[in-house]
Design an enzyme around this catalytic site. Sequence first.
Site, PDB file in Angstrom:
ATOM      1  N   MET A 120       5.365  -1.321   0.956  1.00 18.88           N
ATOM      2  CA  MET A 120       6.407  -2.179   0.413  1.00 18.88           C
ATOM      3  C   MET A 120       7.693  -1.365   0.222  1.00 18.88           C
ATOM      4  O   MET A 120       8.480  -1.216   1.146  1.00 18.88           O
ATOM      5  CB  MET A 120       5.904  -2.834  -0.876  1.00 18.88           C
ATOM      6  CG  MET A 120       4.741  -3.786  -0.585  1.00 18.88           C
ATOM      7  SD  MET A 120       3.770  -4.270  -2.011  1.00 18.88           S
ATOM      8  CE  MET A 120       4.931  -5.125  -3.012  1.00 18.88           C
ATOM      9  N   CYS A 121       7.913  -0.850  -0.974  1.00 16.87           N
ATOM     10  CA  CYS A 121       9.191  -0.211  -1.287  1.00 16.87           C
ATOM     11  C   CYS A 121       9.413   1.097  -0.539  1.00 16.87           C
ATOM     12  O   CYS A 121      10.527   1.382  -0.109  1.00 16.87           O
ATOM     13  CB  CYS A 121       9.310  -0.012  -2.793  1.00 16.87           C
ATOM     14  SG  CYS A 121       9.237  -1.594  -3.676  1.00 16.87           S
ATOM     15  N   VAL A 122       8.365   1.897  -0.361  1.00 20.95           N
ATOM     16  CA  VAL A 122       8.515   3.158   0.366  1.00 20.95           C
ATOM     17  C   VAL A 122       8.887   2.857   1.822  1.00 20.95           C
ATOM     18  O   VAL A 122       9.856   3.397   2.358  1.00 20.95           O
ATOM     19  CB  VAL A 122       7.239   4.020   0.276  1.00 20.95           C
ATOM     20  CG1 VAL A 122       7.324   5.225   1.204  1.00 20.95           C
ATOM     21  CG2 VAL A 122       7.013   4.481  -1.163  1.00 20.95           C
TER      22      VAL A 122
END
Length: 194
Positions: A120-122
């Site tokens: 997701m964010c990475v």
Amino acid sequence: MSDRALPVQALLVVDVQADAVVGERAVPDAGRLLDRTADLIARARRGGALVVHVQNDGQPGTGDEPGTPGWELHHRVDASDTEVVVRKTRDDGFHGTLLGGLLADSGVRALAICGVMSEMCVQATARTALELGYRVVMPHDAHATHDIPAAPGISDRIPAAAVSRVAEWALGSEVEIVARASDVAFTALPARAG
């Protein structure tokens, strides 16, 4: 995968917040992740690299809602010209934030990225960094996520380690994956004119 990457000038520490790394909602093997991210931060500081702690502002009622214990960054921040916090509201750490300008103004050309959640964010932040022309190094043992639960008729449970590896793979051949955080080297930011 490569053995050792050329030095980078910045480290992005994505969403290493209490909700994701402490207690029953922590990612599997959170202790290992915290050891690796702490080591990266310490070596980036010593090397004179830019350290950016990317902090997610979750929605009301979520584990990372601003002001709640779960929202707090796990690692201590040495606030300075070379260590900052960038808050975000989307998966991508560049979306609607000052991250892009901060990296450009600091003369960063290459960065390492670590943290949670891998897929997701990475991954979203790494993808945008690649699109913006940064050289991106991702140490395999310094990002993590949760298992994906089984979905009847679709798949069995997918272990977190497999999800993290797929997140790396999905970034394509431009990202530099190294096996260990210890394979990442740091160099000082370029001297500013003036």
